[in-house]
Write a protein that holds these residues in place. Structure first.
Motif, PDB file in Angstrom:
ATOM      1  N   UNK A 270       0.854  -1.161   0.026  1.00 14.95           N
ATOM      2  CA  UNK A 270       0.047   0.174  -0.030  1.00 14.95           C
ATOM      3  C   UNK A 270       0.943   1.174  -0.009  1.00 14.95           C
ATOM      4  N   UNK A 271       1.916   1.409  -0.728  1.00 10.85           N
ATOM      5  CA  UNK A 271       2.901   2.410  -0.659  1.00 10.85           C
ATOM      6  C   UNK A 271       2.409   3.652  -1.427  1.00 10.85           C
ATOM      7  N   UNK A 272       1.861   3.604  -2.666  1.00 10.32           N
ATOM      8  CA  UNK A 272       1.270   4.846  -3.121  1.00 10.32           C
ATOM      9  C   UNK A 272      -0.037   5.124  -2.334  1.00 10.32           C
ATOM     10  N   UNK A 273      -0.801   4.324  -1.785  1.00  9.15           N
ATOM     11  CA  UNK A 273      -2.004   4.908  -0.766  1.00  9.15           C
ATOM     12  C   UNK A 273      -1.490   5.722   0.275  1.00  9.15           C
ATOM     13  N   UNK A 315       5.356   5.203  -7.236  1.00  6.30           N
ATOM     14  CA  UNK A 315       6.171   5.766  -5.892  1.00  6.30           C
ATOM     15  C   UNK A 315       6.731   6.838  -6.279  1.00  6.30           C
ATOM     16  N   UNK A 316       7.834   6.783  -6.960  1.00  4.39           N
ATOM     17  CA  UNK A 316       8.782   7.939  -7.284  1.00  4.39           C
ATOM     18  C   UNK A 316       8.015   8.811  -7.882  1.00  4.39           C
ATOM     19  N   UNK A 317       7.062   8.899  -8.621  1.00  7.86           N
ATOM     20  CA  UNK A 317       6.316  10.010  -9.108  1.00  7.86           C
ATOM     21  C   UNK A 317       5.585  10.621  -8.066  1.00  7.86           C
ATOM     22  N   UNK A 335      11.592  11.804   2.696  1.00  4.48           N
ATOM     23  CA  UNK A 335      13.010  11.326   2.308  1.00  4.48           C
ATOM     24  C   UNK A 335      12.621   9.801   1.751  1.00  4.48           C
ATOM     25  N   UNK A 336      12.920   9.775   0.694  1.00  6.06           N
ATOM     26  CA  UNK A 336      12.595   8.131  -0.047  1.00  6.06           C
ATOM     27  C   UNK A 336      14.018   7.662  -0.405  1.00  6.06           C
ATOM     28  N   UNK A 337      13.993   6.382   0.039  1.00  3.72           N
ATOM     29  CA  UNK A 337      15.134   5.451  -0.169  1.00  3.72           C
ATOM     30  C   UNK A 337      14.610   4.067  -0.630  1.00  3.72           C
ATOM     31  N   UNK A 338      15.244   3.861  -2.045  1.00  5.03           N
ATOM     32  CA  UNK A 338      14.873   2.530  -2.783  1.00  5.03           C
ATOM     33  C   UNK A 338      16.141   1.637  -2.349  1.00  5.03           C
ATOM     34  N   UNK A 339      16.303   1.349  -1.222  1.00  6.57           N
ATOM     35  CA  UNK A 339      17.236   0.225  -0.969  1.00  6.57           C
ATOM     36  C   UNK A 339      17.181  -0.447   0.326  1.00  6.57           C
ATOM     37  N   UNK A 340      18.012  -1.316   0.801  1.00  2.16           N
ATOM     38  CA  UNK A 340      17.923  -1.904   2.093  1.00  2.16           C
ATOM     39  C   UNK A 340      18.605  -1.356   3.130  1.00  2.16           C
ATOM     40  N   UNK A 341      18.160  -1.234   4.214  1.00  5.29           N
ATOM     41  CA  UNK A 341      18.746  -0.516   5.297  1.00  5.29           C
ATOM     42  C   UNK A 341      19.260  -1.692   6.298  1.00  5.29           C
ATOM     43  N   UNK A 342      20.410  -1.640   6.901  1.00  5.75           N
ATOM     44  CA  UNK A 342      20.920  -2.700   7.704  1.00  5.75           C
ATOM     45  C   UNK A 342      20.080  -2.889   8.945  1.00  5.75           C
ATOM     46  N   UNK A 343      19.743  -4.324   9.271  1.00  4.99           N
ATOM     47  CA  UNK A 343      18.881  -4.488  10.342  1.00  4.99           C
ATOM     48  C   UNK A 343      19.459  -3.863  11.617  1.00  4.99           C
ATOM     49  N   UNK A 344      20.723  -3.869  11.553  1.00  3.29           N
ATOM     50  CA  UNK A 344      21.104  -3.279  13.129  1.00  3.29           C
ATOM     51  C   UNK A 344      20.944  -1.754  13.379  1.00  3.29           C
ATOM     52  N   UNK A 345      20.773  -0.857  12.240  1.00  3.51           N
ATOM     53  CA  UNK A 345      20.373   0.481  12.374  1.00  3.51           C
ATOM     54  C   UNK A 345      18.994   0.767  12.323  1.00  3.51           C
ATOM     55  N   UNK A 346      18.149  -0.108  11.920  1.00  5.82           N
ATOM     56  CA  UNK A 346      16.684   0.328  11.750  1.00  5.82           C
ATOM     57  C   UNK A 346      16.215   0.462  13.170  1.00  5.82           C
ATOM     58  N   UNK A 347      16.314  -0.208  14.247  1.00 14.17           N
ATOM     59  CA  UNK A 347      15.950   0.249  15.487  1.00 14.17           C
ATOM     60  C   UNK A 347      16.006   1.386  16.022  1.00 14.17           C
ATOM     61  N   UNK A 348      17.190   2.219  15.868  1.00  8.48           N
ATOM     62  CA  UNK A 348      17.424   3.708  16.034  1.00  8.48           C
ATOM     63  C   UNK A 348      16.496   4.560  15.293  1.00  8.48           C
ATOM     64  N   UNK A 349      16.228   4.148  13.914  1.00  6.48           N
ATOM     65  CA  UNK A 349      15.340   4.969  13.181  1.00  6.48           C
ATOM     66  C   UNK A 349      13.996   4.863  13.860  1.00  6.48           C
ATOM     67  N   UNK A 350      13.696   3.553  14.169  1.00  5.66           N
ATOM     68  CA  UNK A 350      12.246   3.688  14.735  1.00  5.66           C
ATOM     69  C   UNK A 350      12.064   4.387  16.031  1.00  5.66           C
ATOM     70  N   UNK A 351      13.156   4.311  16.723  1.00  6.14           N
ATOM     71  CA  UNK A 351      13.197   5.279  18.179  1.00  6.14           C
ATOM     72  C   UNK A 351      12.918   6.471  17.856  1.00  6.14           C
TER      73      UNK A 351
END
Length: 467
Positions: A270-273, A315-317, A335-351
């Motif tokens: 559901x990214x476009x939505x 989505x890019x449009x 801020x859109x990123x079409x790539x994978x972010x390392x699992x070890x870094x994601x919790x910091x982004x969530x927090x």
């Protein structure tokens, strides 16, 4: 102690924490029983000979994999698993390729897996098969004389009977499911869809306590919502990489409220939505402009399939138009990123995020929702905006539940989340975290295997052997 044999499309080394909570949880049981994990290697074989079996040890766990040839890969994995079952099980009949004849390759690979696995089995093994790639595996093992207990867990949704019945050969697929002793689903809704189907199409008769008599055998069906390893994920949140990410996000967005979305690039998410709802938020609530920033991570997924290419371009449009229409020299809304972010870094982004947007059109569970909750600071937690069409919505009732097809309603819920008082955020988070902790991935693993062990005792009269 019975040995556990796990069978899945892909095999992970449970010693590597980057493999995630599922591999870690299964790894614990596999370690305790000296278990076997069997599946596809992820590699393509050369030549016409039957692929070789590759066996290696990961501590006490045996990892066994086979390669696929190009034809089988195209039919079994790309064609039938992801070109037919994935779209239909996510309610997208319009995207399913029913006419390509992939079903023969799908069955051929399941037969090959059964042939390669059977000689490795021990008489008292308990076998646990995972996901939509391997629905007919138990039937193929039974045809070769396998008498061990076999359980199955579907990680994606199961659609209602009328949608499921649109698949040519749907009766063969569901008969394959009924060759298992225990069939597990992510949600009660999926479980009900299965029960409705086998009653209407296979004349199944209830046998009490989740059991059914169907195709001259007794099976058990139930909902076993998968969880995360809360303690493990909170440990990752406190680790240096996540802590550095948290501090960096807090510094760079000190004047903003962060919203976060982390998804595979898939039409089910559901990214476009979601982007339209965020655009509506900026339009309807001017006070959110310059104060709210959405970080959307969309990991690459099956980009050789036209449906994924289409959604990538859409989505890019949308991201470009939102930034073009609402952005300022010192603020980009998305801020859109079409790539994978390392699992070890994601919790910091969530927090660091005030709001998480988990708004799939259909999802079996969605563990991002649970990881976001686990990563929060209980004293100043963020708010989860969750699609009612995610399996997680059955458990996470204190989230703000939305209909992702309702653009205005979703925008209003996001605005509510951004404005939510601290006391309410704490109360909601406390309840959500309690649910996560009680029904974690270890509960999921133990409860399913306990049911499978009890099914063995019921069928054979032998004592239940705990794994």
């Amino acid at each position: 102690m019975s040995r556990l044999v796990v069978v899945s499309n892909r095999v992970a080394d449970p010693r590597k924490t980057a493999a995630g909570g599922l591999a870690v949880a299964l790894g614990e049981v596999l370690n305790n029983s000296g278990g076997l994990w069997f599946g596809w290697s992820g590699k393509l074989a050369e030549g016409d000979a039957e692929p070789q079996l590759n066996v290696q040890q990961a501590g006490p766990v045996t990892l066994a994999t086979v390669d696929l040839d190009r034809e089988d890969y195209e039919a079994y994995y790309v064609g039938y698993s992801n070109g037919v079952l994935w779209p239909v099980f996510h309610y997208r009949l319009d995207l399913a390729d029913f006419d390509a004849g992939y079903i023969e390759g799908y069955r051929r690979v399941n037969q090959m897996f059964a042939r390669r696995l059977l000689p490795m089995l021990q008489p008292d093994d308990v076998i646990w098969v995972h996901d939509y790639h391997l629905i007919p595996l138990a039937a193929e093992l039974r045809a070769l004389g396998c008498t061990q207990r076999i359980g199955y867990f579907l990680h994606i949704p199961l659609p209602p009977p009328l949608i499921l019945a649109a698949i040519p050969g749907h009766d063969w697929l569901v008969k394959g499911l009924c060759s298992y002793d225990v069939v597990g689903f992510q949600s009660e809704a999926d479980h009900e869809h299965f029960c409705d189907y086998i009653q209407a199409e296979a004349k199944a008769q209830p046998a009490g306590e989740g059991r059914w008599r169907v195709f001259n055998r007794t099976i058990h069906a139930g909902a076993y919502p998968i969880g995360i390893d809360v303690q493990e994920f909170r440990g990752v949140t406190e680790a240096p990489e996540a802590a550095e990410m948290y501090e960096r996000m807090k510094r760079e967005y000190s004047r903003r409220k962060l919203l976060v979305g982390v998804d595979r690039l898939d039409y089910s998410k559901g990214l476009p939505q979601r982007m339209r709802a965020f655009r509506e938020l900026l339009r309807r609530y001017p006070e959110t402009r310059q104060s709210a920033t959405l970080i959307q991570i969309a990991s690459p997924s099956r980009e050789d399939v036209s449906a994924y290419t289409d959604i990538l371009h859409e989505l890019e449009s949308l991201c470009g138009s939102i930034n073009g229409n609402y952005g300022e020299l010192d603020w980009m809304p998305v801020r859109y990123m079409h790539r994978t972010v390392a699992r070890a870094r994601l919790p910091g982004l969530y927090r660091a995020s005030r709001v998480a947007l988990v708004t799939p059109l259909r999802d079996g569970m969605n563990l991002v929702a649970k990881e976001f909750i686990a990563a929060q600071d209980p004293e100043d937690p963020g708010v989860l905006v969750l699609s009612r069409f995610a399996g997680a919505a059955e458990q996470l009732k204190e989230a703000l539940l939305v209909n992702p097809y309702d653009t205005e309603g979703t925008a209003a819920a996001i605005h509510l989340a951004l404005q939510m008082p601290l006391e309410e955020r704490r109360e909601r988070h406390q309840s959500l975290l309690a649910t996560l902790t009680r029904y974690d991935v270890h509960w999921w693993c133990d409860s399913f295997l306990q049911t499978l062990g009890q099914a063995e005792a019921e069928e054979t009269g032998t004592p239940w052997l705990r794994l």
